[in-house]
Every structure is written in structure tokens, then in C-alpha cells.
Design a protein around this motif. Sequence first.
Motif, PDB file in Angstrom:
ATOM      1  N   SER A  17      36.917  39.435  51.127  1.00  0.00           N
ATOM      2  CA  SER A  17      38.126  39.877  51.812  1.00  0.00           C
ATOM      3  C   SER A  17      38.685  38.774  52.688  1.00  0.00           C
ATOM      4  O   SER A  17      37.955  37.914  53.189  1.00  0.00           O
ATOM      5  N   VAL A  48      54.069  40.062  46.233  1.00  0.00           N
ATOM      6  CA  VAL A  48      52.786  40.735  46.320  1.00  0.00           C
ATOM      7  C   VAL A  48      52.923  42.071  47.038  1.00  0.00           C
ATOM      8  O   VAL A  48      52.429  43.100  46.573  1.00  0.00           O
ATOM      9  N   TYR A  59      53.938  47.486  46.705  1.00  0.00           N
ATOM     10  CA  TYR A  59      52.948  46.531  46.254  1.00  0.00           C
ATOM     11  C   TYR A  59      53.130  46.217  44.784  1.00  0.00           C
ATOM     12  O   TYR A  59      53.556  47.067  43.998  1.00  0.00           O
ATOM     13  N   SER A  62      49.353  44.599  40.447  1.00  0.00           N
ATOM     14  CA  SER A  62      48.119  43.841  40.374  1.00  0.00           C
ATOM     15  C   SER A  62      47.279  43.908  41.647  1.00  0.00           C
ATOM     16  O   SER A  62      46.082  43.627  41.609  1.00  0.00           O
ATOM     17  N   VAL A  63      47.890  44.279  42.758  1.00  0.00           N
ATOM     18  CA  VAL A  63      47.162  44.327  44.020  1.00  0.00           C
ATOM     19  C   VAL A  63      47.095  45.720  44.609  1.00  0.00           C
ATOM     20  O   VAL A  63      46.423  45.923  45.636  1.00  0.00           O
ATOM     21  N   LYS A  64      47.752  46.661  43.983  1.00  0.00           N
ATOM     22  CA  LYS A  64      47.790  48.021  44.505  1.00  0.00           C
ATOM     23  C   LYS A  64      46.381  48.588  44.637  1.00  0.00           C
ATOM     24  O   LYS A  64      45.572  48.502  43.716  1.00  0.00           O
ATOM     25  N   ARG A  66      44.151  47.427  46.613  1.00  0.00           N
ATOM     26  CA  ARG A  66      43.278  46.395  47.153  1.00  0.00           C
ATOM     27  C   ARG A  66      43.862  45.701  48.378  1.00  0.00           C
ATOM     28  O   ARG A  66      43.116  45.281  49.264  1.00  0.00           O
ATOM     29  N   PHE A  67      45.172  45.568  48.411  1.00  0.00           N
ATOM     30  CA  PHE A  67      45.852  44.872  49.507  1.00  0.00           C
ATOM     31  C   PHE A  67      46.617  45.872  50.360  1.00  0.00           C
ATOM     32  O   PHE A  67      47.118  46.885  49.854  1.00  0.00           O
ATOM     33  N   MET A  82      43.518  41.724  52.406  1.00  0.00           N
ATOM     34  CA  MET A  82      43.176  41.568  51.003  1.00  0.00           C
ATOM     35  C   MET A  82      41.698  41.868  50.817  1.00  0.00           C
ATOM     36  O   MET A  82      40.844  41.200  51.412  1.00  0.00           O
ATOM     37  N   LEU A  85      38.795  40.806  46.331  1.00  0.00           N
ATOM     38  CA  LEU A  85      39.553  39.687  45.792  1.00  0.00           C
ATOM     39  C   LEU A  85      39.020  39.245  44.439  1.00  0.00           C
ATOM     40  O   LEU A  85      37.813  39.266  44.185  1.00  0.00           O
ATOM     41  N   ASP A  89      43.728  36.191  42.079  1.00  0.00           N
ATOM     42  CA  ASP A  89      44.466  36.253  43.330  1.00  0.00           C
ATOM     43  C   ASP A  89      44.658  34.881  43.957  1.00  0.00           C
ATOM     44  O   ASP A  89      45.396  34.752  44.939  1.00  0.00           O
ATOM     45  N   TYR A  93      49.986  31.638  49.415  1.00  0.00           N
ATOM     46  CA  TYR A  93      50.651  32.855  49.861  1.00  0.00           C
ATOM     47  C   TYR A  93      51.695  32.514  50.911  1.00  0.00           C
ATOM     48  O   TYR A  93      51.422  31.775  51.863  1.00  0.00           O
TER      49      TYR A  93
END
Length: 115
Positions: A17, A48, A59, A62-64, A66-67, A82, A85, A89, A93
Motif C-alpha cells: 500500500s 485513475v 474511479y 482497474s483500480v475500483k 483498491r484505491f 492505494m 498494489l 499500477d 502519478y
Amino acid sequence: QVQLVESGGGLVQPGGSLRLSCAASGSGFSFYGMGWFRQAPGKQRELVAGITSGGIRNYADSVKGRFTISRDNAKKTVYLEMNSLKPEDSAVYYCNLARGPVGYWGPGTQVIVSS
């Protein structure tokens, strides 16, 4: 003038994370949406996560889950938490303040997810 600076990037192992921060200077922070974008070598910059001035979040698929994006208007800061990971990823950023035709951008912070 609006100035943005990201921090919190680094090297983490898969499953780890990180929390990214984007601190803004200038006035009017609370009136604008904020977004986190990322760009990997050879790839197009992608959104992102975004958060509106009213706190509505979106979101990338791809990150829904998780982020998490959040903002603290008193601190003029937006965060990206995040978790879980993955190597995909890995990217630089960038945070963006949604003002004007292209918004304002920070210089970016690099995230590398590798074992």
C-alpha cells in the motif's frame, strides 16, 4: 497561481500500500474538482480517480475497490490511498486541479510496484 506538488510515491511490493498526497497552494481549492492520473512509459496518461468539489468520487475500473480518493479542503490536499498494489499500477502519478481548459498539474510522483 495554483501550484500542486505530489508526494508519497516509492517502491513497494505487489500487494502493498501507498498513500499519495497532493498539496495545493493558491486560492479557491475547494471550488474545483481534483483528479489523480497516471502515466506509464509508452502509454497514454489515464484518469485513475476523481473527486468533485462536492465530494463525488469516480474511479477507473482497474483500480475500483483498491484505491480511494479523498480531499481535505482545509489543508488544500487531495489523497490517493492505494491498496493491493499490482505491478501494472506502476507509473508516474499526477494530480490535477480542474480549472481552465487543461487544469493545473503537479510534477508527479513515481510509483513502482515490483518484487
